[in-house]
Write a protein that holds these residues in place. Structure first.
Motif, PDB file in Angstrom:
ATOM      1  N   UNK A   4       9.543 -14.577  11.308  1.00  0.00           N
ATOM      2  CA  UNK A   4       8.968 -15.783  11.906  1.00  0.00           C
ATOM      3  C   UNK A   4       7.441 -15.727  11.907  1.00  0.00           C
ATOM      4  N   UNK A   5       6.895 -14.525  11.855  1.00  0.00           N
ATOM      5  CA  UNK A   5       5.430 -14.401  11.811  1.00  0.00           C
ATOM      6  C   UNK A   5       4.932 -14.242  10.376  1.00  0.00           C
ATOM      7  N   UNK A   6       5.848 -14.283   9.448  1.00  0.00           N
ATOM      8  CA  UNK A   6       5.478 -14.111   8.044  1.00  0.00           C
ATOM      9  C   UNK A   6       5.741 -15.449   7.347  1.00  0.00           C
ATOM     10  N   UNK A   7       5.783 -15.421   6.041  1.00  0.00           N
ATOM     11  CA  UNK A   7       6.047 -16.663   5.336  1.00  0.00           C
ATOM     12  C   UNK A   7       7.048 -16.387   4.223  1.00  0.00           C
ATOM     13  N   UNK A   9       9.574 -18.109   1.516  1.00  0.00           N
ATOM     14  CA  UNK A   9       9.798 -19.399   0.865  1.00  0.00           C
ATOM     15  C   UNK A   9      10.495 -19.158  -0.468  1.00  0.00           C
ATOM     16  N   UNK A  33       2.717 -18.777  -6.845  1.00  0.00           N
ATOM     17  CA  UNK A  33       2.792 -20.230  -6.891  1.00  0.00           C
ATOM     18  C   UNK A  33       1.758 -20.681  -7.909  1.00  0.00           C
ATOM     19  N   UNK A  40      -2.422 -18.352 -10.772  1.00  0.00           N
ATOM     20  CA  UNK A  40      -1.423 -18.331  -9.708  1.00  0.00           C
ATOM     21  C   UNK A  40      -2.029 -18.001  -8.357  1.00  0.00           C
ATOM     22  N   UNK A  41      -1.499 -18.648  -7.325  1.00  0.00           N
ATOM     23  CA  UNK A  41      -1.707 -18.166  -5.970  1.00  0.00           C
ATOM     24  C   UNK A  41      -0.755 -17.002  -5.763  1.00  0.00           C
ATOM     25  N   UNK A  42      -1.278 -15.924  -5.217  1.00  0.00           N
ATOM     26  CA  UNK A  42      -0.405 -14.833  -4.811  1.00  0.00           C
ATOM     27  C   UNK A  42       0.016 -15.122  -3.384  1.00  0.00           C
ATOM     28  N   UNK A  43       1.268 -15.495  -3.227  1.00  0.00           N
ATOM     29  CA  UNK A  43       1.768 -15.872  -1.914  1.00  0.00           C
ATOM     30  C   UNK A  43       1.989 -14.605  -1.079  1.00  0.00           C
ATOM     31  N   UNK A  44       2.157 -14.756   0.243  1.00  0.00           N
ATOM     32  CA  UNK A  44       2.222 -13.555   1.097  1.00  0.00           C
ATOM     33  C   UNK A  44       3.219 -12.507   0.607  1.00  0.00           C
ATOM     34  N   UNK A  47       1.697 -10.851  -2.486  1.00  0.00           N
ATOM     35  CA  UNK A  47       0.494 -10.090  -2.170  1.00  0.00           C
ATOM     36  C   UNK A  47       0.835  -8.721  -1.586  1.00  0.00           C
ATOM     37  N   UNK A  51      -0.705  -5.299  -2.961  1.00  0.00           N
ATOM     38  CA  UNK A  51      -1.443  -4.353  -2.103  1.00  0.00           C
ATOM     39  C   UNK A  51      -0.855  -2.946  -2.185  1.00  0.00           C
TER      40      UNK A  51
END
Lengths: 581, 581
Positions: A4-7, A9, A33, A40-44, A47, A51
């Motif tokens: 719930x504190x993350x994303x 999708x 995305x 691209x966006x590196x989504x959470x 990422x 990392x």
């Protein structure tokens, strides 16, 4: 962490433009995305993997004595003009002008900038060797970006550069990086192979590619299962498949082969093995005047066995072809051979042609080749008797599986791979162009000997997925998974017992440093399981009322065929035993 | 870490182009290296500080529930065209064309991209609120980059963006970020102030700047030492300094003031206090046709007390000036006032002029103002009697130290500051332009309410140094120092005892998680001490044969006037007590 504190999708379907499985799965798992072609966006979720990859690289680079710095993305053109790359590089180098109309580039690599730093900072032999690296955003304006992170335009790369007194110490630096790369790829938990690679135009001494093994890889990796030999297809040495040339036993015979312009068709028509045929490839080289006009062109005939393929990289290393070659035009071919392509050979040439025979071809006898007359081939052709000995005998073909290993220790096998790392002993190419010298013990300036070492950070993600996935989704190795463990509580909103057990396990694992995610989104079990199988979390624990009543939780590794029950009290120990990183 | 495995490079002199102390010290300490105007290599020593800054930011952002992702440096122009910023932004937006002649920008911020992500990913009210952030390379093509990392072109910024259902919940998100910023700046160990800031053209509801206090700061920070009031100079409210308008006691008198065109000169000439004079500023606004031609211009006379300064931001919020204003031309002034600048006033205007009086000016009586005749001023001027009441009375001046605080709880003071963070309640500016909506409980699309939150990561380094340095070099706070502790062994190459003690202490501190550097370079003590004072390592331990014979090491904090002796056995405890981070 709690979901719930993350994303999170995920998508049921991959977008239509995703061609390869890693691209599809990364899009579906919400890791990347698309923003534009090759960007691209590196989504959470993605990422987190990046990392972890970066962190392993950083640790091993530091351990190997390399020092991290950070060079800019936007770099002034001046340094790139010093090495000539500003003009020489094609449109893949993104050039930009600032408000004052000055030229800049968006860095694809940083040889120029690091060499500029080195020539200012490393003044004495006492400061050498030194190895600098950075992990930074790169841009290459690919003509046709595709395959998601496999061939993107903006990407993250770790690039390291070593500076040494001489080739001997540079080789030590190179070997240290080679060893660091082995540790890095071992820690990633990927199947890979370090293969010798061509040093190309730069002409350094050593070069190895780190290839992640995957059936979908673009590169062919040649290796000998019974020895250390490994090289990429461009470099892998093809030995002569015939120990010595056999004596001529047949007469030269011109045979009609109407419409049969390939070795395969000719062999089939004549009922001969394909290995009895010789394939002709016609190249041309141009001699140019200072103003760039063509003064003279030379036509080359390259001969490989009918079942072999020309290796252009090897051809490009031959004297006379080194400076660059092109395929001959049909007009040039007709002018020199008196015949259209498809029926060419080295017998009865109209004009002088340089003939290069592959090592195997040079040993062949009674072979089949084109008759330089449309719809005709010769059979029974023999060197020395029917045509002059070749001008050049060289290894100019791609090896094939089953060839003898050039180290004599077995036969070659071929795998597909994805290049994700490259180590290269550059020599003095850049230090010469940029006059990067140090003072030796006698106070005399000497050119620094350089090496460069790259890892495609974001490409690792694509390669790992190409290597390891199934119909349900990604299967990450522990070390680079976005989360190591996912806890899936069933009916957490209804059952205090489930909620309490889930939170307690989450907190306990987190306190132990385990990268755990508690899925508190309240999804149905089916959707929840599907999401985490798609995302590829390697270890899953299901917490349910039914299980708790029996004092058990359900554990399933991402590769396991089915779940196993584990006593609540044992689950932490069970996970610790299963976690590899 | 050992210095021999790191890269230490200090300079005796700063390069000539370094104008401010932070730039000079960062260059001298080998933290940055210039690559081009406003473009720097972050050298190993500087990168360590950047990483510590990033790490604190990341921890507190995550703790506040923000989710990290990474948006590209190179962004397609399309999204920037949706908001109009592709055209509206000046040349500070670096624009670039790819090989297919398509437009891209090098990101200065990422509002467009994150809003594009949000409008695709956040579809339901159930997914809100959400806060995404990234720490990424930015580029702003400053016309005159300077001051090192203070006003560079390429820099690193943390930018976060919150998405909410409505202004009420967005305010909660804003306040959470405000609190996170306080924790971040507290942890940095910097003296700072969060000040209310103007919301400017975007016209959001709330905006605060986080200013690092430094005498050399470009910004003026207004605050009340006896209350919570703090605002930047653009916003700080100036109250009327006179409680009520006094009665007229003097006759209006035209007085020769030859060549005296400033309030200061006139007051000196007439022997009157400067606070008795009124300063005239003439602005103009233009009404334009659809084709952009000027249809009609209006001239405005803005009056502030002689010792006050016009605040153009405040003026720009007045009805009639909101849409933009300019300073009037000399021709316009002569046309409306019949006089050249320097002798202007609101008495006896030739043509209609809109008169705006500052709150204090509106309460003045018997004041001095220009007579609209060269070399003449009026004394004894009084509103209502000698000139009409002003058209508008408003706060249009900069506050000055000693003004009453607008909250009535004391008097204002002014400090200098460097803006390093900014939180901003954006409202629906971007979501409206880009149609970023979510579905509410009734299934109706609603615009998302946004906030944006930036921290200039690389700028923090400059600001910290401006705040804290001395003649010997930088003084880092513990939390962001490149190393927390430096060990300086004297004669390590000659003395086994020194070497052994130094390595043992290094290993012990490192095992405790202390960020320690052992200077094993073999430099002379003087050069070694000077280097680490320049670099600004907060804690230093000297290990010498003489000290070891007495069972003592020498400790000195970077701010300490002198060193103190600490028993070898106590040195770890001593350091732990001194280390704040």
């Amino acid at each position: 962490m709690k979901a719930s504190q993350f994303f999170v999708s995920t998508l049921k379907e991959a977008p239509a433009d995703a061609e390869v499985v890693s691209h599809k799965l990364m899009m579906r798992a919400g890791m990347i995305k698309r923003l534009g072609a090759g960007i691209y966006n590196y989504m959470p979720m993605g990422l987190r993997v990046i990392r972890k990859v970066e962190s392993i690289i950083r640790e091993e680079m530091n351990r190997a004595g390399a020092v991290e710095l950070l060079m800019p993305v936007v770099q002034p053109a001046e340094l790139w003009q010093e090495t000539g790359r500003f003009d020489k590089m094609g449109p893949e180098l993104l050039r930009v002008k600032d408000r004052h109309d000055r030229d800049f580039i968006i860095q694809p690599t940083s040889e120029e900038v690091i060499t500029d730093i080195a020539r200012q900072e490393l003044r004495s032999y006492k400061q050498l060797p030194k190895n600098f690296y950075h992990i930074q955003t790169k841009f290459r304006d690919e003509r046709r970006p595709r395959f998601g992170l496999m061939r993107g335009r903006e990407f993250t790369m770790k690039d390291a550069y070593s500076f040494d007194r001489d080739v001997a110490t540079a080789t030590v630096s190179y070997d240290a990086m080679f060893a660091a790369y082995q540790r890095i790829f071992d820690r990633f938990g990927l199947q890979y192979r370090a293969v010798a690679a061509d040093t190309g135009a730069i002409g350094g001494d050593r070069s190895h590619e780190f290839q992640v093994i995957a059936d979908t890889g673009e590169d062919a990796i040649v290796y000998c299962p019974t020895s250390d030999y490994a090289a990429n297809i461009e470099l892998a040495e093809g030995v002569a498949l015939l120990a010595a040339r056999g004596a001529a036993t047949q007469a030269l015979t011109k045979t009609p082969t109407p419409g049969k312009s390939t070795c395969e068709d000719v062999a089939a028509l004549l009922g001969l093995p394909l290995t009895q045929t010789v394939k002709s490839l016609v190249l041309a080289t141009d001699e140019k005047s200072e103003s760039g006009d063509i003064i003279k062109s030379t036509v080359w005939l390259l001969l490989v066995r009918g079942d072999h393929e020309l290796n252009e990289v090897k051809a490009g290393k031959l004297d006379g072809l080194k400076a660059g070659f092109r395929f001959a035009t049909v007009a040039e071919i007709e002018d020199h051979f008196g015949c259209k392509p498809g029926y060419l050979g080295a017998i009865g040439l109209k004009k002088p042609v340089k003939v290069v025979a592959d090592r195997t071809v040079a040993q062949m006898s009674d072979f089949v080749c084109g008759a330089n007359e449309a719809d005709f081939h010769f059979t029974g052709a023999n060197w020395g008797r029917d045509l002059p000995e070749p001008d050049v005998i060289a290894d100019i073909r791609n090896v094939v599986a089953g060839d003898p290993s050039p180290d004599g220790k077995g036969v070659l096998a071929i795998q597909r791979g994805i290049e994700v790392g490259h180590v290269f002993l550059l020599g003095t190419k850049y230090s010469k162009d940029m006059n990067a010298t140090y003072l030796d013990e006698t106070g005399k300036p000497q050119l620094m000997v350089m090496g460069c070492y790259g890892i495609g950070v974001t490409r690792i993600l694509g390669a790992a997925i190409e290597q390891s996935h199934d119909e349900r989704g990604i299967i990450w190795p522990d070390a680079i998974a976005p989360f190591s463990v996912v806890l899936c509580p069933i009916g957490m909103d209804r059952s205090e017992a489930v909620k309490e057990a889930a939170v307690r396990l989450h907190d306990e694992l987190q306190a132990l440093g385990v990268d755990v995610l508690l899925d508190d989104r309240g999804e149905r079990p089916g959707a929840m399981f599907a999401d985490w199988e798609l995302v590829g979390v390697p270890h899953r624990v299901v917490i349910s009322d039914r299980g708790l009543k029996e004092g058990q939780l359900e554990y399933q590794g991402r590769r396991d065929a089915e779940a196993s029950k584990v006593a609540v009290a044992d689950v932490v120990a069970h996970l610790k035993a299963r976690l590899k990183a």
